[in-house]
Design a protein around this motif. Structure first.
Motif, mmCIF file in Angstrom:
data_model
loop_
_atom_site.group_PDB
_atom_site.id
_atom_site.type_symbol
_atom_site.label_atom_id
_atom_site.label_comp_id
_atom_site.label_asym_id
_atom_site.label_seq_id
_atom_site.Cartn_x
_atom_site.Cartn_y
_atom_site.Cartn_z
ATOM 1 N N THR A 7 19.213 35.002 43.978
ATOM 2 C CA THR A 7 19.924 33.782 43.604
ATOM 3 C C THR A 7 21.337 33.815 44.153
ATOM 4 N N SER A 8 21.931 32.643 44.285
ATOM 5 C CA SER A 8 23.309 32.547 44.761
ATOM 6 C C SER A 8 24.247 33.145 43.724
ATOM 7 N N GLN A 9 25.275 33.847 44.201
ATOM 8 C CA GLN A 9 26.240 34.489 43.318
ATOM 9 C C GLN A 9 27.644 34.032 43.688
ATOM 10 N N LEU A 10 28.460 33.761 42.671
ATOM 11 C CA LEU A 10 29.819 33.292 42.905
ATOM 12 C C LEU A 10 30.762 34.493 42.978
ATOM 13 N N VAL A 11 31.521 34.592 44.061
ATOM 14 C CA VAL A 11 32.425 35.714 44.281
ATOM 15 C C VAL A 11 33.847 35.189 44.446
ATOM 16 N N LEU A 12 34.776 35.814 43.751
ATOM 17 C CA LEU A 12 36.204 35.527 43.897
ATOM 18 C C LEU A 12 36.809 36.620 44.758
ATOM 19 N N ALA A 13 37.378 36.249 45.914
ATOM 20 C CA ALA A 13 37.921 37.223 46.864
ATOM 21 C C ALA A 13 39.430 37.070 46.963
ATOM 22 N N ILE A 14 40.160 38.227 46.942
ATOM 23 C CA ILE A 14 41.619 38.192 47.038
ATOM 24 C C ILE A 14 42.117 39.317 47.933
ATOM 25 N N ASP A 15 43.298 39.119 48.514
ATOM 26 C CA ASP A 15 43.951 40.159 49.309
ATOM 27 C C ASP A 15 45.446 39.875 49.337
ATOM 28 N N THR A 16 46.249 40.935 49.113
ATOM 29 C CA THR A 16 47.704 40.801 49.163
ATOM 30 C C THR A 16 48.315 41.918 50.003
ATOM 31 N N SER A 17 47.586 42.391 50.995
ATOM 32 C CA SER A 17 48.050 43.530 51.787
ATOM 33 C C SER A 17 49.044 43.137 52.867
ATOM 34 N N THR A 18 49.162 41.835 53.153
ATOM 35 C CA THR A 18 50.105 41.352 54.161
ATOM 36 C C THR A 18 50.947 40.232 53.553
ATOM 37 N N ASP A 19 51.732 39.561 54.374
ATOM 38 C CA ASP A 19 52.513 38.418 53.895
ATOM 39 C C ASP A 19 51.627 37.225 53.542
ATOM 40 N N MET A 20 50.352 37.287 53.928
ATOM 41 C CA MET A 20 49.407 36.230 53.581
ATOM 42 C C MET A 20 48.701 36.578 52.277
ATOM 43 N N GLN A 60 43.250 31.055 39.752
ATOM 44 C CA GLN A 60 42.865 30.000 38.818
ATOM 45 C C GLN A 60 42.813 28.639 39.511
ATOM 46 N N ASP A 61 43.808 28.357 40.345
ATOM 47 C CA ASP A 61 43.843 27.073 41.054
ATOM 48 C C ASP A 61 42.680 26.950 42.029
ATOM 49 N N THR A 62 42.376 28.049 42.728
ATOM 50 C CA THR A 62 41.291 28.013 43.705
ATOM 51 C C THR A 62 39.946 27.807 43.017
ATOM 52 N N LEU A 63 39.742 28.462 41.895
ATOM 53 C CA LEU A 63 38.526 28.242 41.125
ATOM 54 C C LEU A 63 38.428 26.791 40.656
ATOM 55 N N ALA A 64 39.546 26.238 40.205
ATOM 56 C CA ALA A 64 39.547 24.854 39.729
ATOM 57 C C ALA A 64 39.183 23.896 40.852
ATOM 58 N N ARG A 65 39.719 24.137 42.055
ATOM 59 C CA ARG A 65 39.400 23.255 43.183
ATOM 60 C C ARG A 65 37.945 23.407 43.626
ATOM 61 N N ASP A 71 34.702 32.103 33.962
ATOM 62 C CA ASP A 71 33.423 32.473 33.358
ATOM 63 C C ASP A 71 32.271 32.370 34.354
ATOM 64 N N ASP A 72 32.454 31.602 35.425
ATOM 65 C CA ASP A 72 31.383 31.429 36.406
ATOM 66 C C ASP A 72 31.333 32.554 37.436
ATOM 67 N N VAL A 73 32.382 33.372 37.496
ATOM 68 C CA VAL A 73 32.479 34.404 38.524
ATOM 69 C C VAL A 73 31.461 35.516 38.264
ATOM 70 N N ASP A 74 30.694 35.867 39.294
ATOM 71 C CA ASP A 74 29.702 36.935 39.191
ATOM 72 C C ASP A 74 30.222 38.262 39.707
ATOM 73 N N ALA A 75 31.222 38.231 40.563
ATOM 74 C CA ALA A 75 31.787 39.466 41.108
ATOM 75 C C ALA A 75 33.165 39.163 41.675
ATOM 76 N N VAL A 76 33.999 40.202 41.744
ATOM 77 C CA VAL A 76 35.331 40.098 42.320
ATOM 78 C C VAL A 76 35.373 40.971 43.572
ATOM 79 N N LEU A 77 36.048 40.496 44.596
ATOM 80 C CA LEU A 77 36.183 41.220 45.859
ATOM 81 C C LEU A 77 37.664 41.318 46.205
ATOM 82 N N VAL A 78 38.101 42.498 46.661
ATOM 83 C CA VAL A 78 39.514 42.686 46.986
ATOM 84 C C VAL A 78 39.650 43.394 48.317
ATOM 85 N N GLY A 79 40.674 43.011 49.079
ATOM 86 C CA GLY A 79 41.016 43.725 50.303
ATOM 87 C C GLY A 79 41.702 45.025 49.963
ATOM 88 N N ARG A 80 41.185 46.137 50.487
ATOM 89 C CA ARG A 80 41.702 47.466 50.162
ATOM 90 C C ARG A 80 42.779 47.918 51.136
#
Length: 809
Positions: A7-20, A60-65, A71-80
């Motif tokens: 089944t499709s899974q919702l993933v929240l991905a984030i990274d703060t390793s650079t200025d972006m 939070q804003d990205t999820l809202a958009r 509560d809908d997030v199935d997994a979190v992904l982060v840039g290492r």
């Protein structure tokens, strides 16, 4: 919990390793050719030095958009990473908090891979060189072959390189003119690459990692790890947030300098070993092995392995191995006697453990596990992702230890230790996992399941937890302790956990901020789990869950900024993931509240002395939350002066306890040291002159060839400190008319100082309160007391809160 493959899974991905600041919400959709990434919304934007302020709200804003919620997030992904050290840790600590709050798996991927996928997304095919900015005129170079299916790595592990070396390495390739360059390092160093003949550069929009790039890198990793399994979206990683760490490519500066010293073929000094045990009277310290240790280590090797078929190493073999690059050795010692050692050698991305041994009289004290933790920590810093070892198939005790640390059996070598004595090959992901009380180690499992599922509760158990509320989790990470505590509605501490880093800092004679921040990132999930389990045991259940909590409190400052941001980022992620209010706490106010553990009926107004490694001040507490700083140090803090004098004497770190023990045996009138600002007419302090006077005395005695009476020197130095502290405290109490006097901070544990306050104020009819010894040093229980007061008063913080290293009362 694993990502479902059907089944499709919702993933929240984030990274703060650079200025972006990269952020995306996407569905991972299973397909015949692998996992398809369907991006629903992105929040990528430039965010220089504001990641800890903007990250959670961006999620939070990205999820809202995307039309979704946490509560809908199935997994979190982060840039290492690799990338900015602090930036990487902000992203990872936040992601760990989100995963713990949501009780969802956390995965990590390389930021360089994410950039390569962004270049692929822009339509580029062929050779791609990603140049990440590593500061210090260095870059993270990564070369890829990008085809229609995506980028393929042409390197094994991420590395760091000086800019000229990176340019030269790629310019020396026959196909260098075909390399398309990208990466944030080009913002600084493009001209160097152009001067070497490079002319192909990707569009600047593809130089930074994106949320989509992270997601595609993760999807590709899963396909590669499970080719032929029919499970295109099953994760190659466990999902345990404790195991997701930054991609390290180097030691800290302090460790690099130490490594250079230890490699020298000359006698080690106190500056090298970090402690003179005979003087310090310390037990079971750990430090890197040096050339002066090899004879003792070889002797212990012979004792431990004499009954076995193992051929003991000689002192010469240990000496030769110690000098080899990528070979890591640590020892445990008790008052100068070597009682254990462990070593490993780097083999690509694997740290191969050479040996672990503990003297018979010191077994079952956790020394082997601590040694392995130090060895593999250093290996992590050098790029190791796994650790492997061999163990005798008949050594059940050793196998149990390794299984508890996260090692699993992956093979067998027949007759490795002699005919009929097979060796089991065991492997673990780094960092090693020390199981919590509620874990059951499985020697055949590579990692523990995540999340840890709480056992069903009876109605009585649920009612007991609900009736004790509101329960508030407090987090402290201002210096070198990772601590958490939980307080109930009645103000009782129901859990209190402190993970110290003293072993990691002792060899440097003081706290190394970079190491402190790294260790917080490693320890924070384990401390959280143990705190929740400890509170669960209080209520008769296996563990609490985020839904049991009412709020999350965290130290906002003052402290080391790199240490503070880890605790704050985790707290914000946890609060956002579990939809709990956040409470920022002043660390110094926590030390004031710690006095309530000793005197519950303490009420303002009173005068307090805050004395620690970073602060020395007198405070008039007019009311809780209403503080007047009467005066503070203009240079060194008391604890800092103790540490510097101890370091000058070769007494190790921390210096306070060592000086105190020596002083108890000495004559405080033997040497006269100055009492700076004792009669200044104000409440300011100065310790720098006293520290300089003591060090000058030491140097003069050494030059004259006279032995120093350490107890007398320690007692005289300590008396000079105490005389000024007590005199100014007495003046402050007289001026304010206070009837109570309190002490807070790590130096409040000094027995002579505590006794001096009690003796002097006892004659004045002033009640003196000193916190229990366990509440003097940094802890989260005192933070919990402040957090509860603020929660009860509705004084909450928002999710834009950031660390304030210079926060004042």
């Amino acid at each position: 919990m694993n990502i479902d493959s059907t089944t499709s899974q919702l993933v929240l991905a984030i990274d703060t390793s650079t200025d972006m600041l990269a952020c995306a919400v996407a569905e991972l959709v299973p397909g015949q050719a692998g996992a398809d990434v369907r991006v629903l919304a992105t929040g990528d934007h430039l965010c220089r030095r504001q990641a800890n302020v903007e990250l959670v709200s961006t999620c939070q804003d990205t999820l809202a958009r995307a039309g979704r919620s946490m509560d809908d997030v199935d997994a979190v992904l982060v840039g290492r990473g690799p990338g900015s050290f602090t930036g990487v840790r902000i992203g990872i600590a936040t992601a760990k908090g989100l995963a713990c709050g949501l009780e969802r798996p956390l995965f990590g991927t390389s930021t360089l891979d994410a950039v390569a996928w962004g270049v692929w997304r822009s339509g580029v095919r062929g050779l791609v060189g990603v140049v990440g900015d590593a500061m210090r005129r260095e870059v993270y170079p990564a070369l890829y072959q990008v085809g229609e299916a995506g980028p393929e790595r042409l390197f094994d592990v991420e590395s760091v390189s000086k800019v000229p070396a990176a340019v030269s390495a790629w310019a020396g390739r026959a196909d260098h003119d075909q390399i398309m360059l990208a990466g944030d390092g080009l913002k600084k160093y493009r001209v160097q690459f152009e001067a070497a003949g490079f002319s192909r550069f990707a569009d600047e929009d593809a130089w930074n990692p994106t949320g989509e790039g992270l997601l595609r890198a993760l999807a590709a990793e899963r396909v590669a790890a499970h080719v032929g399994s029919g499970d295109a979206t099953a994760p190659a990683q466990s999902g345990d947030p404790a195991l997701v760490l930054p991609v390290y490519t180097r030691l800290s500066d302090a460790e690099e300098n130490e490594a250079k010293r230890l490699g020298l073929k000359e006698p080690a000094t106190v500056a090298t070993t970090g402690c003179d045990d005979a003087l310090a009277d310390r037990h079971l310290q750990l430090r890197p092995m040096n050339v002066n240790d090899v004879a003792a280590v070889a002797a212990l090797e012979g004792e431990v392995f004499a009954p076995s078929n193992h051929t003991p190493w000689s002192a010469r073999l240990f000496s030769d191995d110690l000098a080899e690059p990528g070979h890591i050795w640590w020892v445990a010692h008790d008052e100068g006697q070597i009682v254990g050692y462990a070593g490993a050698v780097m083999a690509g991305g694997d740290a191969q453990v050479s040996n672990v041994a503990v003297a018979e009289g010191h077994r079952r004290e956790g020394i082997a596990g601590r040694l392995l933790a130090r060895v593999t920590y250093d290996a992590q810093m050098l790029g190791a992702a796994t650790s492997s070892l061999e163990v005798d198939a008949e050594n059940a005790a050793a196998q149990r230890l390794y299984a508890q640390l996260g090692y699993r059996e992956v093979g067998r070598r027949p007759n490795y230790y002699g005919k009929g004595h097979d060796a089991l090959i065991m492997e673990a992901q780094l960092p090693l996992v020390t199981p919590s009380r509620h874990d059951t180690p499985d020697p055949h499992a590579s990692v523990r399941p995540w999340p840890i599922v709480a056992a069903p509760r009876s109605d009585e158990e649920a009612a007991a937890i609900a009736g004790a509320g509101p329960l508030i989790l407090a987090i402290e990470s201002s210096c070198d302790e990772t601590a958490m505590a939980i307080i109930d509605g009645a103000g009782q501490i129901v859990a209190n956990v402190v993970a110290t880093q003293i072993d990691f800092h002792a060899r440097f004679g003081g706290v190394v901020p970079e190491i402190a921040s790294r260790k917080h990132t490693e320890a924070v999930v384990g401390v959280y789990e143990e705190t929740m389990a400890q509170a669960g045991a209080h209520f008769g259940v296996d563990t609490l869950v985020p839904a049991d909590l009412a709020a999350v409190g965290v130290t906002q400052g003052p402290g080391l900024v790199g240490a503070l941001v880890v605790g704050i980022a985790f707290a914000k992620g946890l609060a956002a993931g579990s939809d709990l209010p956040l409470i920022g706490v002043d660390h110094l106010e926590g030390h004031l509240f710690a006095n309530l553990f000793e005197t519950p009926d303490l009420r303002p107004p009173f005068v307090a002395s805050l004395v620690s490694g970073g602060h020395t001040m007198l405070v008039h507490v007019r009311d809780w939350g209403d503080y007047e700083v009467l005066g503070q140090t203009i240079d060194d803090a008391v604890g800092e002066a103790f540490d510097k004098v101890a370091k000058a004497l070769g007494l190790g770190y921390p210096g306070g306890p060592v000086i105190s023990r020596l002083a108890a045996k000495g004559n405080k009138k033997a040497i006269h040291f100055p009492r700076a600002m004792m009669h200044s007419g104000d409440y300011s302090f100065s310790l720098s002159g006293l520290k300089t006077s003591v060090i000058t005395y030491i140097n003069n005695e050494n030059k004259a060839g006279r032995p120093i009476n350490l107890p007398d020197l320690a007692a005289s130095f300590e008396a000079a400190v105490i005389d000024v502290q007590v005199a100014k405290a007495v003046d402050a109490v007289r001026q304010t008319g206070a009837k109570d006097f309190c002490v807070g901070g790590g130096v409040a544990a000094n027995p002579q100082l505590r006794e001096a306050y009690k003796r002097r104020f006892g004659h004045m009819g002033v009640r003196v309160t000193v916190p229990p010894l366990s509440a003097c040093t940094d802890n989260a229980a005192m933070i919990a007391l402040v957090a509860k007061r603020r929660f009860d008063r509705g004084e909450l913080s928002d999710l834009h809160m950031d660390a304030d290293p210079n926060m004042s009362l």
